[in-house]
Write an enzyme that holds these catalytic residues in place. Sequence first.
Site, PDB file in Angstrom:
ATOM      1  N   GLN A 123       0.740  -1.296  -0.002  1.00 53.08           N
ATOM      2  CA  GLN A 123       0.093  -0.091   0.065  1.00 53.08           C
ATOM      3  C   GLN A 123       0.910   1.207  -0.051  1.00 53.08           C
ATOM      4  O   GLN A 123       0.446   2.315  -0.574  1.00 53.08           O
ATOM      5  CB  GLN A 123      -0.764  -0.103   1.161  1.00 53.08           C
TER       6      GLN A 123
ATOM      7  N   SER B 244      -6.050  15.920   0.922  1.00 59.75           N
ATOM      8  CA  SER B 244      -7.250  15.491   1.538  1.00 59.75           C
ATOM      9  C   SER B 244      -7.200  16.100   3.006  1.00 59.75           C
ATOM     10  O   SER B 244      -5.906  16.068   3.649  1.00 59.75           O
ATOM     11  CB  SER B 244      -7.447  13.981   1.486  1.00 59.75           C
TER      12      SER B 244
ATOM     13  N   TYR C 240      -2.536   5.655   2.607  1.00 58.84           N
ATOM     14  CA  TYR C 240      -2.943   6.996   1.982  1.00 58.84           C
ATOM     15  C   TYR C 240      -2.811   8.180   2.532  1.00 58.84           C
ATOM     16  O   TYR C 240      -2.399   9.150   2.119  1.00 58.84           O
ATOM     17  CB  TYR C 240      -4.329   6.558   1.886  1.00 58.84           C
ATOM     18  N   GLY C 241      -3.114   8.261   3.820  1.00 62.23           N
ATOM     19  CA  GLY C 241      -2.888   9.579   4.764  1.00 62.23           C
ATOM     20  C   GLY C 241      -1.437   9.911   4.774  1.00 62.23           C
ATOM     21  O   GLY C 241      -1.258  11.282   4.562  1.00 62.23           O
TER      22      GLY C 241
HETATM   23  N1  LIG Z   1     -13.412  11.015  -2.669  1.00 59.17           N
HETATM   24  C1  LIG Z   1     -13.145  11.642  -1.553  1.00 59.17           C
HETATM   25  O1  LIG Z   1     -13.878  11.489  -0.614  1.00 59.17           O
HETATM   26  C2  LIG Z   1     -11.874  12.587  -1.757  1.00 59.17           C
HETATM   27  C3  LIG Z   1     -11.535  13.017  -0.303  1.00 59.17           C
HETATM   28  C4  LIG Z   1     -10.272  13.660  -0.328  1.00 59.17           C
HETATM   29  C5  LIG Z   1      -9.464  13.727  -1.346  1.00 59.17           C
HETATM   30  N2  LIG Z   1      -9.803  12.958  -2.428  1.00 59.17           N
HETATM   31  C6  LIG Z   1      -8.691  13.156  -3.668  1.00 59.17           C
HETATM   32  O2  LIG Z   1      -9.450  13.423  -4.863  1.00 59.17           O
HETATM   33  C7  LIG Z   1      -8.946  12.901  -5.869  1.00 59.17           C
HETATM   34  C8  LIG Z   1     -10.166  12.566  -6.839  1.00 59.17           C
HETATM   35  O3  LIG Z   1     -10.850  11.624  -5.991  1.00 59.17           O
HETATM   36  P1  LIG Z   1     -11.969  10.671  -6.433  1.00 59.17           P
HETATM   37  O4  LIG Z   1     -12.919  10.571  -5.344  1.00 59.17           O
HETATM   38  O5  LIG Z   1     -12.495  11.584  -7.734  1.00 59.17           O
HETATM   39  O6  LIG Z   1     -11.367   9.285  -6.889  1.00 59.17           O
HETATM   40  P2  LIG Z   1     -11.785   8.331  -8.157  1.00 59.17           P
HETATM   41  O7  LIG Z   1     -13.481   8.477  -8.298  1.00 59.17           O
HETATM   42  O8  LIG Z   1     -11.286   6.926  -7.904  1.00 59.17           O
HETATM   43  O9  LIG Z   1     -11.090   8.875  -9.351  1.00 59.17           O
HETATM   44  C9  LIG Z   1      -9.744   8.605  -9.151  1.00 59.17           C
HETATM   45  C10 LIG Z   1      -9.111   9.033 -10.762  1.00 59.17           C
HETATM   46  O10 LIG Z   1      -7.555   8.924 -10.787  1.00 59.17           O
HETATM   47  C11 LIG Z   1      -7.181   8.098 -11.852  1.00 59.17           C
HETATM   48  N3  LIG Z   1      -6.113   7.553 -11.670  1.00 59.17           N
HETATM   49  C12 LIG Z   1      -5.763   6.642 -10.866  1.00 59.17           C
HETATM   50  N4  LIG Z   1      -4.187   6.210 -10.861  1.00 59.17           N
HETATM   51  C13 LIG Z   1      -3.921   6.827 -12.058  1.00 59.17           C
HETATM   52  C14 LIG Z   1      -2.770   7.021 -12.714  1.00 59.17           C
HETATM   53  N5  LIG Z   1      -1.802   6.346 -12.392  1.00 59.17           N
HETATM   54  N6  LIG Z   1      -2.721   7.778 -13.842  1.00 59.17           N
HETATM   55  C15 LIG Z   1      -3.819   8.392 -14.176  1.00 59.17           C
HETATM   56  N7  LIG Z   1      -5.196   8.474 -13.728  1.00 59.17           N
HETATM   57  C16 LIG Z   1      -5.237   7.681 -12.637  1.00 59.17           C
HETATM   58  C17 LIG Z   1      -8.659   7.171 -11.949  1.00 59.17           C
HETATM   59  O11 LIG Z   1      -8.473   6.410 -13.356  1.00 59.17           O
HETATM   60  P3  LIG Z   1      -9.215   5.078 -13.158  1.00 59.17           P
HETATM   61  O12 LIG Z   1     -10.715   5.348 -13.554  1.00 59.17           O
HETATM   62  O13 LIG Z   1      -8.409   4.723 -14.696  1.00 59.17           O
HETATM   63  O14 LIG Z   1      -8.800   4.261 -12.174  1.00 59.17           O
HETATM   64  C18 LIG Z   1      -9.550   8.049 -11.544  1.00 59.17           C
HETATM   65  O15 LIG Z   1      -9.863   8.722 -12.919  1.00 59.17           O
HETATM   66  C19 LIG Z   1      -8.067  11.943  -5.554  1.00 59.17           C
HETATM   67  O16 LIG Z   1      -6.557  12.391  -5.513  1.00 59.17           O
HETATM   68  C20 LIG Z   1      -8.312  11.598  -4.024  1.00 59.17           C
HETATM   69  O17 LIG Z   1      -7.450  11.305  -3.136  1.00 59.17           O
HETATM   70  C21 LIG Z   1     -11.035  12.577  -2.666  1.00 59.17           C
END
Ligand SMILES: NC(=O)c1ccc[n+]([C@@H]2O[C@H](COP(=O)([O-])OP(=O)(O)OC[C@H]3O[C@@H](n4cnc5c(N)ncnc54)[C@H](OP(=O)(O)O)[C@@H]3O)[C@@H](O)[C@H]2O)c1
Length: 291
Positions: free
Chosen positions: A104, A138, A191-192
């Site tokens: 991880q 985050s 992740y954190g």
């Molecule tokens: N959701 C929350 O509550 C939350 C809270 C705090 C921060 N965040 C941050 O906000 C961002 C977006 O989160 P989300 O919730 O929208 O997540 P998500 O729906 O899982 O989307 C993540 C995106 O990143 C892409 N990705 C992952 N690895 C990649 C790589 N190696 N190259 C290019 N693209 C890649 C994924 O592509 P695939 O579809 O191909 O997998 C997807 O398009 C992230 O950085 C996350 O850590 C989210």
Amino acid sequence: MPLKVAVVTGSNTGVGLSMVRALCKHFSENGAVYLTARNEERGLHAVEVLKKEGLNPRFHLLDVNDVTSMEKLRDDIKTEHGGVDILVNNAGILSKDNIPLYEQAVESIKTNYHGVLLMTNTFLPIIRDGGRVVHLASLVAARTFYNISEELQQRFKEVSTVEGVTGLMDEFIEASKEGDPTTKGWLDFAYGISKLGVAGLTKVQGENVSKDTSKKDVLINCCCPGYIRSNMTAHHTGEDTKGMISPDQGADTPIYLSLLPAGTNDIQGKFVSKRTVKNFFKDDIRPVTFD
Ligand SMILES: NC(=O)c1ccc[n+]([C@@H]2O[C@H](COP(=O)([O-])OP(=O)(O)OC[C@H]3O[C@@H](n4cnc5c(N)ncnc54)[C@H](OP(=O)(O)O)[C@@H]3O)[C@@H](O)[C@H]2O)c1
């Protein structure tokens, strides 16, 4: 007037897709907004979704784990537009917790930390004056910060070089490889730690870009989008979903940072939540809540 050029990483779904939607609406025909994805089919499908809404994003493949892929995008954009005005480092992963912590740590830090660092380094040479770079961190980073040892907290507060932040990430990976990283003051939450690394990196990158006389009015900040319904949080069901917001709502703060007006000198190298700077390296912002 030249087109405003924006790139959003990992934007085939979730907050990334919502940010492309918002930027397409904002710039309308005066913008070239790049929806990027590591998977062509998923990326083109997302483009179709936005086209049905009357929007016109451009598509480019991009894997943030692959420097060649980053360089191809940068070179294609340089040829077509000469430079970039907005870079949103959104792509991120949350590892499954049934795999060993060491794995991880390696995959989280590779995508969430090094993906952001390498994208910024690759694109900075073509970021135009007035450019805005926004990393998705985050509030989990703040929670993580309060749960590591005081000695590590101090090192995150004092770190002043990119190499120093990367060294801290390497130390966490090493501690996870050796066994239980909590014995060395870390939290056992990859992740954190990776998002804490993004916050530390942002602070250093903001300081560096302010001193760089070749860059005028370029701002680098990071943010929490909120607790969002997306693929990343899809495992949360029932009661847990009550407080969650939509990806379009989550796009609000990163879009705010992407569009900060010229001369916004006081928001540089910061961590922002709900359009508000949270200086958790300096001030105690506990309790850390997503509400
Ligand atoms: N959701 C929350 O509550 C939350 C809270 C705090 C921060 N965040 C941050 O906000 C961002 C977006 O989160 P989300 O919730 O929208 O997540 P998500 O729906 O899982 O989307 C993540 C995106 O990143 C892409 N990705 C992952 N690895 C990649 C790589 N190696 N190259 C290019 N693209 C890649 C994924 O592509 P695939 O579809 O191909 O997998 C997807 O398009 C992230 O950085 C996350 O850590 C989210």
